[in-house]
Write a protein that holds these residues in place. Structure first.
Motif, short mmCIF file in Angstrom:
data_model
loop_
_atom_site.label_atom_id
_atom_site.label_comp_id
_atom_site.label_asym_id
_atom_site.label_seq_id
_atom_site.Cartn_x
_atom_site.Cartn_y
_atom_site.Cartn_z
N LEU A 38 0.87 -1.19 0.00
CA LEU A 38 0.00 0.00 0.00
C LEU A 38 0.90 1.23 0.00
N THR A 39 0.69 2.10 -0.98
CA THR A 39 1.51 3.32 -1.13
C THR A 39 0.61 4.54 -1.01
N VAL A 40 1.04 5.52 -0.22
CA VAL A 40 0.25 6.74 0.00
C VAL A 40 0.96 7.94 -0.64
N THR A 41 0.20 8.72 -1.37
CA THR A 41 0.72 9.98 -1.93
C THR A 41 -0.10 11.14 -1.38
N VAL A 57 -4.49 6.37 -1.56
CA VAL A 57 -3.91 5.05 -1.29
C VAL A 57 -3.96 4.23 -2.58
N SER A 58 -2.80 3.66 -2.96
CA SER A 58 -2.72 2.77 -4.12
C SER A 58 -2.22 1.40 -3.68
N LYS A 125 -5.18 2.93 -7.69
CA LYS A 125 -5.78 3.76 -6.63
C LYS A 125 -7.05 3.08 -6.14
N ILE A 126 -7.14 2.94 -4.78
CA ILE A 126 -8.32 2.26 -4.22
C ILE A 126 -9.07 3.15 -3.23
N ALA A 127 -8.42 4.20 -2.68
CA ALA A 127 -9.11 5.02 -1.68
C ALA A 127 -8.41 6.36 -1.52
#
Length: 576
Positions: A38-41, A57-58, A125-127
């Protein structure tokens, strides 16, 4: 033999170790490649108090999930959750609103695949979560608190899945990181020609942080220029000029005097004059072209001799009645007579003749050659002869029957007839009709302009063919002719009115009038003489003017009675 066995054993051991290392490396790569992440930008690199920003969140390396639970344990003293959104196409979200979970004290997502049988292997991207930094948030780096609930996250095999998490800290800092307009400079000192300056400290007016410390500005050095320089002449000394700084004005080097220059002779001499037969000449003075000083005086040139003119003056031929004259020899320059002429005797054959009574012959009358007569003595030198009439010697008059061609009719040049016998000497010729030769008439459709409508100059039409030769032009509307209507004078009981400016032609109100304020009342004897209104400030005067005196006396008596009563009341109180 033992040695061979030993070498074979060592070689086998090396091969086994190499095989194990290769397998471990491959396993590590496979494991690393298959670890879900899970990667956050962040939508903003720098977050300021009061800012709203979004964490997206991707997911990558999705192994195929039947359930995914994750969220953000944010610092609620710094941030507040605004909204949350499911961005995936393969998962449904059990949470709603801003996804705040009171039990977990976190913004939480509980995702399950839409296809419960096969799960979801969606990547991307999921959220997203939108947070707001509180207005009193302190500056610093804060963790977003990204977490995965491994107890509620499993794959298609109902096995728990471990995730690799990548989430940067949230940097909360002052607005000056993005807006330099809030930064002021303190301690700036401008550099001069001789002294160094300072750039000054850059300080944020919002948080007080010194974003950049002062640095030295090197001295500028003098910007040299030469001033007050003066070129020397033959009259005045010059000056080399002072060297001074353009920037600070300081004199760096004093100039010196430059000696006068020698005179420069002009190419032309002054007052030069050529000699003539009547006046002496002058060679002219040699003067300086700069200051005009005479460097060398000129000399006198003697008069020249007379020059005889090519023709004699006053020459006159002798006639039958008067003597002649050979003429004087004169100077062509000054006109002086250099040699007098002589008279010549009268010559009886030298007549001054003219022809008189000469008359040309015509088709109807004889002519005459004329007599040759001397103007001086009147003698007829030769008598004239008659010239017979000549039928072809006509006297032409003006063309008759002449007519100009027009757009609708031929013209005619006219017949030339003799003024003596009336015979047609020359027949006229027809002039063909010309489509462009119109005969203009009076303007048609002409209309004067008024204040209501434009006018028209009228069309010029041909009186022959009726064609419009020249179109008319519009005449602008005229100004309104106004008079004042509805004016009314103001009085003490009613406002007045200046009146409206109304056009006498079209009836339009050009300018509305204005109200005139009421006038003051004219009170006399307690009443307005115009409208009869009572004067509120009027006091009725009685005979002799004793009314106020009586009122004053009554007031004094009342005051005395009240004082006596008060004194009696006090005396009785003390007795009791």
């Amino acid at each position: 033999m033992k040695k061979f066995v030993r070498i074979t054993a060592i070689f086998s051991a090396v091969l086994v170790i190499a095989a194990l290392l290769t397998a471990f490396s491959a396993f590590s790569k496979v494991s690393a490649a298959s670890t879900p992440t899970l990667t956050v930008t962040q939508s903003k690199e720098n977050v300021h108090p009061g800012d709203t920003f979004t964490l997206t969140v991707s997911i990558s390396n999705n192994p195929g999930l039947l359930f995914l639970t994750f969220g953000f344990k944010i610092d609620t003293s710094v941030f507040e959750a605004v909204s949350a959104e499911n961005l995936s196409s393969g998962f449904s979200d059990r949470m709603s609103g801003n996804h705040w979970s009171t039990s977990d004290k976190a913004v939480k997502f509980v995702l399950e695949p839409k296809d419960l049988e096969n799960g979801s292997s969606e990547n991307g991207k999921i959220a997203s979560v939108t947070l707001k930094a509180k207005s009193d948030a302190k500056f610093g780096d804060y963790s977003a608190g990204l977490f995965v609930d491994s107890g509620n996250t499993f794959d298609k095999s109902q096995q728990s899945v471990k995730f690799s998490l990548s989430c940067p800290d949230i940097k909360v800092n002052c607005i000056h990181h993005d807006d330099t307009s809030v930064i002021k400079t303190e301690g700036y000192v401008a550099a001069t020609c001789e002294t160094a300056g300072k750039t000054g400290d850059k300080i944020c007016t919002k948080c007080g942080e010194t974003t950049e410390y002062s640095a030295s500005i090197p001295a500028l050095g003098h910007d040299k220029q030469t001033v007050n320089a003066k070129v020397p002449t033959c009259e005045k000394e010059g000056y080399s000029g002072d060297v001074e700084c353009r920037r600070c004005g300081k004199t760096l080097e004093k100039g010196h005097t430059v000696a006068k220059t020698p005179h420069t002779a002009s190419s032309k001499r002054k007052d030069a004059k050529a000699a003539t037969c009547t006046k002496e000449g002058y060679t002219g003075d040699v003067v300086c072209s700069v200051c005009g000083t005479v460097m060398t005086k000129g000399t006198t040139i003697p008069k020249t001799a007379h020059t005889a003119a090519s023709k004699r003056s006053g020459v006159k031929d002798a006639t039958c009645t008067k003597e002649g004259y050979t003429g004087d020899v004169v100077c062509s320059v000054c006109g002086t007579v250099m040699e007098k002429g002589k008279a010549t005797p009268v010559d009886a054959n030298k007549h001054n003749t003219t022809v008189t009574n000469k008359k040309a012959a015509t088709c109807g009358a004889e002519g005459y050659t004329g007599d040759t007569v001397c103007r001086d003595c009147g003698k007829t030198i030769k008598t004239g002869t008659v010239i017979p009439a000549d039928e072809n010697a006509h006297v032409p008059g003006e063309p008759a029957n002449k007519k100009d061609a027009t757009c609708g009719a031929d013209g005619y040049t006219g017949d030339i007839t003799c003024t003596v016998c009336g015979k047609v000497i020359e027949q006229g010729t027809v002039i063909p009709a010309d489509a462009d030769k119109h005969v203009p008439g009076e303007p048609t459709g002409k209309k004067d302009a008024t204040c209501k409508a434009e006018g028209y100059t009228g069309d010029i039409t041909c009186t022959v063919c009726g064609k419009v030769i020249e179109r008319g032009k519009a005449i602008p509307k005229t100004e309104h002719k106004t008079e004042t209507r509805g004016e009314k004078a103001a009085s003490c009981h009613e406002e007045g009115y200046t009146g409206d400016l109304v056009c006498t032609v079209c009836g339009q109100t050009v300018k509305k009038g204005e109200a005139i304020a009421k006038t003051e009342h004219t009170f006399r004897g307690g009443k307005c003489t115009v409208c009869g209104e009572i004067d509120p400030d009027y006091v009725q005067q009685t005979d002799g003017g004793i009314g106020p005196v009586i009122a004053l006396a009554v007031s004094v008596l009342i005051f005395i009675a009240a004082a006596v009563a008060l004194g009696f009341f006090i005396w009785k109180k003390r007795r009791s």
